[in-house]
Design a protein around this motif. Structure first.
Motif, PDB file in Angstrom:
ATOM      1  N   ASP A  41       0.842  -1.196   0.000  1.00  0.00           N
ATOM      2  CA  ASP A  41       0.000   0.000   0.000  1.00  0.00           C
ATOM      3  C   ASP A  41       0.880   1.250   0.000  1.00  0.00           C
ATOM      4  O   ASP A  41       2.005   1.234   0.505  1.00  0.00           O
ATOM      5  CB  ASP A  41      -0.927   0.009   1.209  1.00  0.00           C
ATOM      6  CG  ASP A  41      -2.019  -1.049   1.116  1.00  0.00           C
ATOM      7  OD1 ASP A  41      -2.336  -1.469  -0.017  1.00  0.00           O
ATOM      8  OD2 ASP A  41      -2.540  -1.468   2.166  1.00  0.00           O
ATOM      9  N   VAL A  42       0.355   2.322  -0.554  1.00  0.00           N
ATOM     10  CA  VAL A  42       1.122   3.562  -0.724  1.00  0.00           C
ATOM     11  C   VAL A  42       0.677   4.573   0.326  1.00  0.00           C
ATOM     12  O   VAL A  42      -0.516   4.876   0.437  1.00  0.00           O
ATOM     13  CB  VAL A  42       0.920   4.146  -2.140  1.00  0.00           C
ATOM     14  CG1 VAL A  42       1.768   5.398  -2.330  1.00  0.00           C
ATOM     15  CG2 VAL A  42       1.267   3.105  -3.202  1.00  0.00           C
ATOM     16  N   LEU A  43       1.648   5.119   1.088  1.00  0.00           N
ATOM     17  CA  LEU A  43       1.338   6.055   2.161  1.00  0.00           C
ATOM     18  C   LEU A  43       1.955   7.415   1.884  1.00  0.00           C
ATOM     19  O   LEU A  43       3.065   7.520   1.352  1.00  0.00           O
ATOM     20  CB  LEU A  43       1.867   5.533   3.492  1.00  0.00           C
ATOM     21  CG  LEU A  43       1.280   4.222   4.006  1.00  0.00           C
ATOM     22  CD1 LEU A  43       1.982   3.798   5.292  1.00  0.00           C
ATOM     23  CD2 LEU A  43      -0.218   4.358   4.241  1.00  0.00           C
ATOM     24  N   GLY A  44       1.238   8.470   2.289  1.00  0.00           N
ATOM     25  CA  GLY A  44       1.769   9.813   2.123  1.00  0.00           C
ATOM     26  C   GLY A  44       1.297  10.730   3.238  1.00  0.00           C
ATOM     27  O   GLY A  44       0.248  10.509   3.850  1.00  0.00           O
ATOM     28  N   ARG A  45       2.098  11.739   3.503  1.00  0.00           N
ATOM     29  CA  ARG A  45       1.669  12.824   4.383  1.00  0.00           C
ATOM     30  C   ARG A  45       1.305  13.988   3.466  1.00  0.00           C
ATOM     31  O   ARG A  45       2.172  14.581   2.826  1.00  0.00           O
ATOM     32  CB  ARG A  45       2.786  13.225   5.351  1.00  0.00           C
ATOM     33  CG  ARG A  45       2.351  14.293   6.360  1.00  0.00           C
ATOM     34  CD  ARG A  45       3.520  14.764   7.211  1.00  0.00           C
ATOM     35  NE  ARG A  45       3.114  15.782   8.168  1.00  0.00           N
ATOM     36  CZ  ARG A  45       3.973  16.548   8.830  1.00  0.00           C
ATOM     37  NH1 ARG A  45       5.284  16.409   8.624  1.00  0.00           N
ATOM     38  NH2 ARG A  45       3.534  17.459   9.676  1.00  0.00           N
ATOM     39  N   ILE A  46       0.028  14.317   3.415  1.00  0.00           N
ATOM     40  CA  ILE A  46      -0.437  15.284   2.432  1.00  0.00           C
ATOM     41  C   ILE A  46      -0.796  16.632   3.048  1.00  0.00           C
ATOM     42  O   ILE A  46      -1.231  17.544   2.343  1.00  0.00           O
ATOM     43  CB  ILE A  46      -1.644  14.727   1.639  1.00  0.00           C
ATOM     44  CG1 ILE A  46      -2.816  14.419   2.567  1.00  0.00           C
ATOM     45  CG2 ILE A  46      -1.228  13.479   0.863  1.00  0.00           C
ATOM     46  CD1 ILE A  46      -4.077  14.010   1.827  1.00  0.00           C
TER      47      ILE A  46
END
Length: 234
Positions: free
Chosen positions: A139-144
């Motif tokens: 899964d792809v995680l980001g702090r947006i």
């Protein structure tokens, strides 16, 4: 040697010991320096080629590190906003399946106001760790945003997305955040999500996930809602 002796005879010279030695000695005296020079030049070229190869590899590694650093949020190590949405768009082009979750820390301004931003950063790191531990491999995680995270659940069905969203919510709720000795401050998140429609672009997915995020906030926070509108138990 035969040629040299023939030349000496034609010129009227005497064939003695020197006549036999010179044809052997002269090529050695002349040829050895040239051979050594050629060998040394080839060795220098080989060493220079090896140095260039090493320098190229080091440059490529440095470029990779810089590129990786530029694509990551410095504090959490997750993808930054721009890179996350680029990755989301790329995943969407390769597969129609999946789900997008937007995860927002509840009442986070209170932590910053009461304990300072450095303490707030510690809370964010704990939340990021809980999110990372709750999603699936791949899964792809980001702090947006400041206290806003996103997860693209690659290939997830609606049921799988609901399970992961609830697992994230529950893992954050279990955190024991102690900004001061003897005091535990609860940490919770609200989550809005959507399964990826075949023809939906990234902007449309974000709008839908945001809509359910704000709905979760309006219903009291510490809640995970997907676009089915069915709330997960808090």
């Amino acid at each position: 040697m035969v040629i040299v002796l023939s030349v000496i005879t034609l010129l009227g010279g005497t064939i003695d010991r020197a006549a036999y030695i010179l044809p052997i000695l002269c090529p050695l005296l002349i040829g050895f320096p040239f051979a050594f020079h050629n060998f040394w030049q080839r060795e220098k070229l080989r060493l220079a080629h090896e140095e260039l190869t090493v320098a190229h590899a080091q440059l490529a590694a440095a470029h990779k590190r810089l590129s990786e650093k530029a694509s990551r949020d410095e504090m959490t190590g997750m993808l930054n906003r721009e890179t996350f949405f680029a990755a989301l768009d790329g995943s969407r082009r390769r597969s129609d399946r999946g789900a997008l979750l937007i995860i927002d820390a509840d009442h986070f301004k209170r932590i910053n106001d009461n304990f300072g931003h450095l303490t707030g950063d510690q809370a964010l790191l704990m939340i990021a760790g809980a999110i990372r531990g709750a999603v699936r491999s791949g899964d792809v995680l980001g702090r947006i945003g400041g206290e806003e995270f996103a997860a693209f659940l690659v290939g997830a069905s609606q049921d799988e997305a609901k399970l992961v969203a609830e697992r994230i919510r529950a893992e954050v709720e279990l955190l024991r955040f102690k900004p001061e000795e003897g005091r535990v401050v609860p940490l919770t998140v609200s989550i809005g999500g959507t399964n990826c429609a075949t023809d939906a672009n990234v902007s449309e997915l974000m709008r839908t996930a945001d809509k359910w995020l704000y709905e979760a906030k309006n219903r009291g926070r510490n809640l995970a809602l997907l676009d089915t509108g069915i709330p997960e138990a808090a």
